[in-house]
Scaffold this motif. Structure first.
Motif, PDB file in Angstrom:
ATOM      1  N   SER A 152     -30.468  64.805  13.980  1.00  0.00           N
ATOM      2  CA  SER A 152     -31.486  65.834  13.813  1.00  0.00           C
ATOM      3  C   SER A 152     -30.978  67.099  14.498  1.00  0.00           C
ATOM      4  O   SER A 152     -31.126  67.273  15.710  1.00  0.00           O
ATOM      5  CB  SER A 152     -32.819  65.382  14.423  1.00  0.00           C
ATOM      6  N   VAL A 153     -30.342  67.975  13.721  1.00  0.00           N
ATOM      7  CA  VAL A 153     -29.685  69.150  14.294  1.00  0.00           C
ATOM      8  C   VAL A 153     -30.731  70.198  14.663  1.00  0.00           C
ATOM      9  O   VAL A 153     -31.428  70.724  13.799  1.00  0.00           O
ATOM     10  CB  VAL A 153     -28.672  69.749  13.307  1.00  0.00           C
ATOM     11  N   PRO A 154     -30.843  70.505  15.961  1.00  0.00           N
ATOM     12  CA  PRO A 154     -31.840  71.499  16.380  1.00  0.00           C
ATOM     13  C   PRO A 154     -31.370  72.918  16.066  1.00  0.00           C
ATOM     14  O   PRO A 154     -30.172  73.166  15.920  1.00  0.00           O
ATOM     15  CB  PRO A 154     -31.927  71.279  17.894  1.00  0.00           C
ATOM     16  N   PRO A 155     -32.289  73.875  15.957  1.00  0.00           N
ATOM     17  CA  PRO A 155     -31.893  75.275  15.766  1.00  0.00           C
ATOM     18  C   PRO A 155     -31.027  75.749  16.925  1.00  0.00           C
ATOM     19  O   PRO A 155     -31.111  75.214  18.043  1.00  0.00           O
ATOM     20  CB  PRO A 155     -33.236  76.018  15.736  1.00  0.00           C
ATOM     21  N   LEU A 156     -30.211  76.744  16.679  1.00  0.00           N
ATOM     22  CA  LEU A 156     -29.286  77.241  17.701  1.00  0.00           C
ATOM     23  C   LEU A 156     -30.012  77.618  18.994  1.00  0.00           C
ATOM     24  O   LEU A 156     -29.538  77.330  20.099  1.00  0.00           O
ATOM     25  CB  LEU A 156     -28.513  78.449  17.165  1.00  0.00           C
ATOM     26  N   ALA A 157     -31.157  78.250  18.867  1.00  0.00           N
ATOM     27  CA  ALA A 157     -31.861  78.749  20.049  1.00  0.00           C
ATOM     28  C   ALA A 157     -32.395  77.626  20.937  1.00  0.00           C
ATOM     29  O   ALA A 157     -32.608  77.841  22.137  1.00  0.00           O
ATOM     30  CB  ALA A 157     -33.008  79.660  19.616  1.00  0.00           C
ATOM     31  N   SER A 158     -32.617  76.455  20.358  1.00  0.00           N
ATOM     32  CA  SER A 158     -33.212  75.368  21.139  1.00  0.00           C
ATOM     33  C   SER A 158     -32.197  74.318  21.586  1.00  0.00           C
ATOM     34  O   SER A 158     -32.571  73.308  22.193  1.00  0.00           O
ATOM     35  CB  SER A 158     -34.324  74.684  20.323  1.00  0.00           C
ATOM     36  N   ARG A 159     -30.919  74.515  21.306  1.00  0.00           N
ATOM     37  CA  ARG A 159     -29.906  73.551  21.730  1.00  0.00           C
ATOM     38  C   ARG A 159     -29.688  73.647  23.236  1.00  0.00           C
ATOM     39  O   ARG A 159     -29.653  74.743  23.803  1.00  0.00           O
ATOM     40  CB  ARG A 159     -28.587  73.783  20.997  1.00  0.00           C
ATOM     41  N   ARG A 160     -29.531  72.496  23.858  1.00  0.00           N
ATOM     42  CA  ARG A 160     -29.383  72.434  25.310  1.00  0.00           C
ATOM     43  C   ARG A 160     -27.920  72.193  25.695  1.00  0.00           C
ATOM     44  O   ARG A 160     -27.215  71.448  25.013  1.00  0.00           O
ATOM     45  CB  ARG A 160     -30.230  71.298  25.899  1.00  0.00           C
ATOM     46  N   PRO A 161     -27.472  72.766  26.792  1.00  0.00           N
ATOM     47  CA  PRO A 161     -26.126  72.419  27.290  1.00  0.00           C
ATOM     48  C   PRO A 161     -26.136  71.014  27.878  1.00  0.00           C
ATOM     49  O   PRO A 161     -27.186  70.498  28.275  1.00  0.00           O
ATOM     50  CB  PRO A 161     -25.877  73.469  28.376  1.00  0.00           C
ATOM     51  N   LEU A 162     -24.977  70.407  27.920  1.00  0.00           N
ATOM     52  CA  LEU A 162     -24.859  69.105  28.562  1.00  0.00           C
ATOM     53  C   LEU A 162     -24.987  69.268  30.077  1.00  0.00           C
ATOM     54  O   LEU A 162     -24.789  70.352  30.624  1.00  0.00           O
ATOM     55  CB  LEU A 162     -23.511  68.466  28.225  1.00  0.00           C
ATOM     56  N   GLN A 163     -25.280  68.164  30.746  1.00  0.00           N
ATOM     57  CA  GLN A 163     -25.462  68.226  32.201  1.00  0.00           C
ATOM     58  C   GLN A 163     -24.211  68.746  32.897  1.00  0.00           C
ATOM     59  O   GLN A 163     -24.295  69.569  33.821  1.00  0.00           O
ATOM     60  CB  GLN A 163     -25.831  66.842  32.732  1.00  0.00           C
ATOM     61  N   ILE A 164     -23.030  68.295  32.459  1.00  0.00           N
ATOM     62  CA  ILE A 164     -21.796  68.725  33.120  1.00  0.00           C
ATOM     63  C   ILE A 164     -21.530  70.210  32.872  1.00  0.00           C
ATOM     64  O   ILE A 164     -20.936  70.897  33.717  1.00  0.00           O
ATOM     65  CB  ILE A 164     -20.588  67.867  32.670  1.00  0.00           C
ATOM     66  N   GLN A 165     -21.979  70.746  31.732  1.00  0.00           N
ATOM     67  CA  GLN A 165     -21.826  72.178  31.467  1.00  0.00           C
ATOM     68  C   GLN A 165     -22.713  72.997  32.398  1.00  0.00           C
ATOM     69  O   GLN A 165     -22.283  74.016  32.946  1.00  0.00           O
ATOM     70  CB  GLN A 165     -22.175  72.464  30.009  1.00  0.00           C
ATOM     71  N   LYS A 166     -23.938  72.556  32.599  1.00  0.00           N
ATOM     72  CA  LYS A 166     -24.837  73.260  33.516  1.00  0.00           C
ATOM     73  C   LYS A 166     -24.307  73.196  34.942  1.00  0.00           C
ATOM     74  O   LYS A 166     -24.350  74.193  35.686  1.00  0.00           O
ATOM     75  CB  LYS A 166     -26.246  72.656  33.449  1.00  0.00           C
TER      76      LYS A 166
END
Length: 335
Positions: free
Chosen positions: A176-190
């Protein structure tokens, strides 16, 4: 993502309809770098980028080196405001237990993603052609009920990969591909980009470091037991000549290795793999020597991984030659 030999490269090769690019069923790693492949989506409107990653327990790299390469790619793309649409975690259904490398890889994967991203994860079982339906279904149910239960409860889904193009796209399209604006970074990226944490302080880095420390503790225990056995052998004893020689107590380690000391024979008898037999002179059988060498290599790999993770370069430079020598001896012994 997934362990070495889980079929990650094969999945991508099937999805983009090309022959296997060196991938196979064995456990020798064929992917050493993070590899991105762009391909037209079946809807004819957009492109999809499939990203292949090296698996832990790699033939040529330590776990820390692999995590560093994956983290570098993820962080580089995140700085360009590119976020993943979903993640596939591949697991061999042909494995008769979940432990060792597969479990370590899975635990690292969970910490790398973070719970907020579990709903974008598909847990994929592979190698169904290597088991019967009955055996595979039983293992699949165990994965659902035990090892994968926490991720499934937080939104992860499961699929079987049948080594076909149709099967690969069925899995991809189930995301289920979310819209670009609602995509979350992965924990390691944050952690590394937003919070500026070094790799060894991230949740995934701590998981790898904990597994290395556990491995080191187990190996130290084996050599402590072996050392006590050698001390007993070197102690002077008096024994009635009419009394048959006694065997010393058998010591079992957590890694199921057994060390047996014998006063009556030059080389003790082995009851199975991982058994080290010594004589009164302390001579070790070839089988026992290979077992100890394997433990030494594991310890050196763990030490090297720890030195790499916390960036103690002088320690890394001291350990690396010893590991290379031990691996060379191991290869020679197989000949």
């Amino acid at each position: 993502m997934g362990p070495t030999g889980a079929g990650k490269s094969t999945f991508i090769d099937r999805a983009v309809e090309r022959p296997d690019m060196g991938a196979g069923h064995d456990l020798t790693s064929c992917t050493r770098e993070v590899r991105a492949v762009r391909y037209p989506h079946t809807d004819g409107v957009r492109n999809i980028v499939l990203v292949d990653t090296p698996g832990f327990d790699d033939t040529f790299m330590t776990d820390v080196q692999i995590l560093e390469r994956i983290a570098y790619w993820l962080n580089s793309t995140y700085k360009k405001n590119v976020k993943l649409s979903g993640l596939l975690y591949l697991h061999r259904i042909s494995d008769n237990r979940v432990g060792g490398t597969p479990l370590r890889n899975y635990n690292m994967f969970k910490e790398l993603c973070g719970k907020d991203n579990f709903k974008n994860v598909i847990l994929v079982t592979t190698m169904w052609d290597e088991v019967t339906e009955e055996v595979g279904s039983a293992r699949e149910q165990e994965l659902h009920a035990d090892f994968w239960r926490a991720m499934i409860a937080l939104g992860s889904t499961t699929h079987r990969f049948e080594r076909t193009t149709e099967s690969a796209w069925k899995i991809i399209n189930s995301l289920s591909v979310p819209p670009l604006a609602s995509r979350r970074p992965l924990q390691i990226q944050k952690e590394m980009v937003d919070e500026h944490l070094p790799l060894y302080k991230t949740a995934a880095g701590r998981t790898v470091l904990d597994s290395l420390n556990d491995l080191m503790s187990g190996v130290k225990g084996i050599f402590r037991r072996f050392g006590r056995g050698r001390k007993k052998l070197s102690s002077p004893t008096t024994q009635d000549s009419r009394t048959p020689p006694r065997r010393s107590s058998t010591l079992r380690s957590s890694s199921s290795s057994t060390f047996t000391s014998s006063d009556s024979s030059a080389v003790g008898r082995s009851a199975g793999t991982g058994i080290i037999s010594t004589s009164s002179s302390g001579t070790c059988s070839m089988e026992g020597y290979q077992s100890v060498l394997s433990q030494v290599i594991s310890a050196l790999r763990a030490s090297l991984g720890t030195a790499e993770l916390v960036r103690i370069h002088y320690l890394k430079n001291a350990i690396a030659p010893s590991l290379s020598l031990a691996l060379f001896i191991e290869v020679k012994l197989r000949w």
